[in-house]
Design a protein around this motif. Structure first.
Motif, PDB file in Angstrom:
ATOM      1  N   VAL A 197      37.000 -12.171  22.403  1.00 28.52           N
ATOM      2  CA  VAL A 197      36.251 -10.957  22.631  1.00 28.52           C
ATOM      3  C   VAL A 197      34.802 -11.083  23.101  1.00 28.52           C
ATOM      4  CG1 VAL A 197      37.617  -9.382  21.442  1.00 28.52           C
ATOM      5  CG2 VAL A 197      35.521 -10.103  20.566  1.00 28.52           C
ATOM      6  N   ASN A 198      34.280 -10.275  24.074  1.00 25.16           N
ATOM      7  CA  ASN A 198      33.055 -10.311  24.496  1.00 25.16           C
ATOM      8  C   ASN A 198      31.900  -9.750  23.024  1.00 25.16           C
ATOM      9  OD1 ASN A 198      30.233  -8.528  25.320  1.00 25.16           O
ATOM     10  ND2 ASN A 198      30.825  -9.497  27.132  1.00 25.16           N
ATOM     11  N   ALA A 199      30.702 -10.593  23.258  1.00 25.43           N
ATOM     12  CA  ALA A 199      30.015 -10.560  21.959  1.00 25.43           C
ATOM     13  C   ALA A 199      29.496  -9.279  21.837  1.00 25.43           C
ATOM     14  CB  ALA A 199      28.579 -11.484  22.227  1.00 25.43           C
ATOM     15  N   SER A 200      29.654  -8.197  22.897  1.00 27.52           N
ATOM     16  CA  SER A 200      29.122  -6.822  22.915  1.00 27.52           C
ATOM     17  C   SER A 200      30.207  -5.934  21.943  1.00 27.52           C
ATOM     18  CB  SER A 200      28.902  -6.165  24.049  1.00 27.52           C
ATOM     19  OG  SER A 200      29.936  -6.172  24.742  1.00 27.52           O
ATOM     20  N   MET A 201      31.246  -6.645  21.509  1.00 33.87           N
ATOM     21  CA  MET A 201      32.377  -6.187  20.858  1.00 33.87           C
ATOM     22  C   MET A 201      32.856  -6.447  19.611  1.00 33.87           C
ATOM     23  SD  MET A 201      34.899  -6.043  24.271  1.00 33.87           S
ATOM     24  CE  MET A 201      36.357  -5.371  23.649  1.00 33.87           C
ATOM     25  N   THR A 202      31.797  -7.176  19.049  1.00 39.67           N
ATOM     26  CA  THR A 202      31.920  -7.598  17.690  1.00 39.67           C
ATOM     27  C   THR A 202      31.865  -6.381  16.703  1.00 39.67           C
ATOM     28  OG1 THR A 202      29.591  -8.090  17.360  1.00 39.67           O
ATOM     29  CG2 THR A 202      30.899  -9.770  18.176  1.00 39.67           C
ATOM     30  N   ALA A 256      22.174  -3.924  15.100  1.00 38.67           N
ATOM     31  CA  ALA A 256      23.787  -4.644  14.759  1.00 38.67           C
ATOM     32  C   ALA A 256      23.489  -5.793  13.576  1.00 38.67           C
ATOM     33  CB  ALA A 256      24.352  -5.370  16.164  1.00 38.67           C
ATOM     34  N   GLY A 257      22.213  -6.369  13.623  1.00 39.25           N
ATOM     35  CA  GLY A 257      22.128  -7.133  12.667  1.00 39.25           C
ATOM     36  C   GLY A 257      22.034  -6.668  11.301  1.00 39.25           C
TER      37      GLY A 257
END
Length: 824
Positions: A306-311, A351-352
């Motif tokens: 998946v795209n990193a923006s969907m983690t 997010a972190g």
């Protein structure tokens, strides 16, 4: 000398950019490059009319509002004259020597600005050349700098002076004076009641409820009605589930639920709504979740690459930003946003906090090798300790978001509630809370009042619902709000898919079968709902019934006192060999109990009444000689009155009376001379019958939960066509424009057709007079009686003695009326 040529890049990676387009500049352009330039405009250019539109459209996204790609920015005139990474971008008075001009003109095809989107036309380049040559004129009122954060700091404005007693009406009066607008009279009682029922509990008002409201002469009856509906905790929670399920992307089935990649929050959410959990606590439990609420920040663990923006951690940041703070981080999760001021580091900083370890920033699927400092979107509200373990970080984040200094949290939710009730927010779009409100004082007052009263969302709803603004006649709203739009009343709104389906249920008596998401037991719990559970036993007049008794007929009788006429009453009967079931002397019709292994099912609701009822069963043991004989009955009955809903379980046990070969009008009850207590043979699993599983299956197939609302179940084709989202993404506003799919589903859809067919059958069974049927449907569907012409046309469909096919057509015709499908 030509500009140095960088390493070519293409695709999405191009967004990652060069080291900066300005870093690719040489000291001086070549004569060849100068000859390629379009000529400068010969007229005097005006900054606001000629230059500002070009900069806004093509330059500000990367070099304004706090951004400085390539080390160059154009926030102010001084910034434009500043130095980029490789030298000055503009040489005042000499456009042909200005690197900016060569970049926008594309004299070097490998170094062109803007990097994406439409290139400047020769005429636009000529305007910029003339602007530089003529001295770089600048209007002092213009800045391309990042604007200050709006709607963040708490502020309680003073109430405007006026005659109105209601605080929100004071703001409406002031708003009208400023715009020379006088609000019209509020809508009539009938429309108000229909509107407020749909908005508070999601249901149409019953005919008796509406009549009582209209007859009332109390001067504050509207406020009383609002408070009564808001205090109906079960119906309130069931209705507002739709709103919050959309926002919190929660559903009962769908992507991720089967393999554990997604988790429901249904029980937690229903309980929070039912109990009116204070909103700050509600938010804390979402941000720093416990066992029941972690699904919101967990998001969906998608399969495959998946795209990193969907983690999951990025989904948590997106969800918190959008739902709670009115900040859309979708663009900034991949790259610095082109539509607002949010940057990649902002999204990764939030997010972190949810990540289990260091979270590398990924720019358009290209790892950067960098990590963003952990931070909330508005660092001025507080800091999260990056060295703290994850549980502590979440606790700190929840504290920052819910602190009283965060005026954005309260403003965002009251704006969503205003939009839900009046069709459009005080701030639009709802997810861009950086925008100005059309009445900032009204927004701020509502937000601060919410905080001052313990974050009680029902109080905010009551304030809005009792305001004159809410009670004004509805108006058509443009599809997209404009800056010059003036508030003149609540917007005309389509019923949601769930409201439409529930409205059909109130007309037809056809409801959903069973709640999902673990909500079944919750419907039988909570304030106002009494739950009983009585085990059903096999009984007979002889204690040896299970092993064998002579053929014969036994009568069984039991009284039942109900506080009100039931809304649901289903009898499940097993008998060896056959039985006839009576209520108050009237035989029940249904799926007869002629096979002891299967449940006979009877609808007793039409025969039951408030007060004392007599339940009678005539059971026959056939055959030529002794054989097993027994009766088992289980009934689920639901009533509703001012005290709430109550579930009554009735079952065969030692409280029943029995007699052999009954005579006379015994099924009507009364005297039981010569009768004796029934003999209990054993439970439902007793041999030789062992019907426990068959009885459980039959009961599960019928609804013991009363009117099962659509919000408690998964979407069907009708709901999907009417705009219910799949909830894989946050949905803050549903589409309001009718679609071809909706038209097809409403005209030829199988789901609607089955509902109307079943409903027609129920209505024909209940009403033998066509006029009575038509009038009841109109009063329930439209909160008014039919006109003379409507009655004539409807009776032409239904007939004086209703026929099922005609009633089905009639129901469809009513359901298609705009008056039925809209909140007016």
């Amino acid at each position: 000398m030509r500009f140095p040529r960088p390493i070519p890049r293409s695709g999405l990676a191009g967004l990652a950019g060069l080291l900066g387009t300005f870093a690719a500049l040489a000291a001086e352009p070549t004569p060849e490059a100068i000859r390629q330039l379009p000529p400068a405009a010969t007229r005097k250019v005006d900054f606001i009319r000629d230059v500002q539109p070009i900069l806004d459209a093509s330059c500000v996204k990367c070099h304004g509002r706090g951004k400085s790609k390539g080390g160059w920015r154009l926030d102010t005139r001084a910034d434009v004259l500043g130095t980029a990474d490789s030298g000055p971008a503009v040489v005042l008075g000499s456009s042909e020597r200005s690197h900016l001009i060569h970049l926008v003109a594309g004299t070097d095809p490998d170094s062109v600005m803007p990097e994406k989107g439409k290139r400047l036309t020769p005429e636009e380049v000529g305007i910029l050349r003339a602007w530089i040559d003529q001295g770089l004129g600048w209007d002092v009122s213009v800045t391309f700098a990042k604007p200050p954060v709006r709607n963040l700091d708490p502020r309680m404005p003073e109430l405007p002076k006026g005659r109105a007693k209601h605080p929100l009406d004071r703001f409406l009066e002031a708003y009208g004076r400023q715009r020379n607008w006088t609000p019209p009279k509020p809508v009539e009682d009938r429309l108000f009641a229909r509107r407020v029922y749909l908005d508070t509990v999601g249901m149409l008002p019953g005919a008796e409820e509406l009549d009582a409201f209209q007859r009332s002469r109390s001067p504050d009856k509207r406020a009383q009605l609002v408070r009564t509906l808001l205090s109906d905790r079960q119906r309130y929670a069931q209705h507002w589930l739709t709103f919050w399920n959309d926002l919190l992307r929660n559903d009962y089935k769908g992507t991720g639920y089967i393999d554990g990649g997604r988790k429901q929050i249904s029980r937690w959410l229903y309980t929070a709504l039912r109990d009116n959990t204070p909103y700050d606590r509600f938010v804390r439990e979402l941000v720093d979740p416990g066992e029941g609420s972690e699904g919101f920040t967990k998001g969906i663990v998608w399969r495959g690459t998946v795209n990193a923006s969907m983690t999951p951690s990025m989904q948590a940041a997106q969800n918190i930003g959008q739902v709670l703070m009115g900040v859309n981080l979708k663009c900034a999760s991949c790259h610095d946003s082109f539509i607002d001021d949010w940057q990649l580091g902002d999204a990764y900083g939030l997010a972190g906090i949810y990540a289990d370890g260091p979270l590398e920033m990924v720019l358009c699927d290209r790892p950067t090798g960098k990590t963003a400092p952990l931070k909330f979107l508005f660092p001025e509200l507080g800091a999260v300790d990056p060295k703290a373990p994850r549980p502590e970080r979440l606790r700190q984040l929840a504290g920052i978001i819910t602190r009283k200094e965060n005026g954005r949290l309260s403003r965002t939710v009251v704006n969503r509630l205003w939009a839900r009730l009046l069709g459009r927010g005080l701030v639009e779009p709802l997810d861009v809370m950086q925008n100005a409100a059309w009445d900032p004082d009204l927004l701020d007052w509502l937000a601060e009042d919410l905080v001052a009263h313990g974050w009680d969302l029902k109080r905010t709803l009551e304030l809005i619902l009792t305001s004159r603004a809410y009670q004004l006649p509805s108006v058509d709203l443009p599809e997209k709000p404009g800056p010059d739009d003036v508030f003149t009343g609540p917007g005309i709104r389509r019923l949601t898919a769930e409201q439409f389906r529930d409205a059909l249920g109130s007309l037809t008596g056809v409801w959903q079968e069973r709640p999902e998401g673990g909500l079944d037991r919750l419907l039988l719990e909570g304030t106002g709902t009494a739950v009983s559970s009585t085990e059903a036993f096999w009984i007979w007049g002889d204690p040896h019934g299970a092993t064998g008794v002579p053929p014969g007929t036994n009568g069984f009788l039991r009284s039942l006192v109900l506080p009100a006429v039931p809304t649901e009453a289903t009898f499940f009967v097993h008998v060896d060999n056959s039985a006839r079931v009576f209520v108050n002397g009237e035989r029940l019709r249904g799926v007869d109990a002629s096979d002891w292994s299967q449940s006979g099912i009877y609808d007793a609701r039409p025969r039951l009444k408030a007060g004392t009822n007599w339940i009678a069963v005539e059971a026959v043991n056939g055959g030529d000689g002794p054989n097993p004989a027994g009766l088992l009955l289980h009934a689920r009955i639901r009533t509703a009155d001012r005290k709430g809903e109550r579930v009554h379980d009735l079952a065969t046990d030692a409280a029943w009376m029995a007699v052999s070969a009954p005579t006379g009008e015994w099924t009507r009850g009364g005297t039981t001379t010569g009768w004796k207590p029934a003999q209990v043979l054993g439970g439902a699993s007793l041999a030789p019958w062992n019907v426990a599983d068959a009885l459980a299956t039959a009961v599960a197939g019928r609804s013991p939960y009363g009117r099962v609302r659509t919000s408690l179940t998964s979407a069907d084709p009708l709901q999907l066509a009417l705009g219910r989202p799949n909830r894989e993404q946050v949905t803050t506003v549903r589409q309001s424009i009718a679609t071809t799919l909706q038209a097809l589903e409403l005209t030829n859809g199988e789901t609607l057709s089955k509902i109307l067919q079943q409903g027609a059958g129920k209505l024909v069974e209940k009403h033998s007079d066509g006029r009575t049927l038509v009038e009841q449907v109109f009063r329930q569907a439209l909160s008014r009686p039919p006109t003379r012409e409507e009655l004539r046309v409807s009776l032409g469909l239904v007939g004086s003695r209703p026929q099922k096919e005609g009633v089905e057509d009639f129901l469809w015709s009513v359901a298609m009326l705009p008056e039925f499908q809209l909140t007016l």
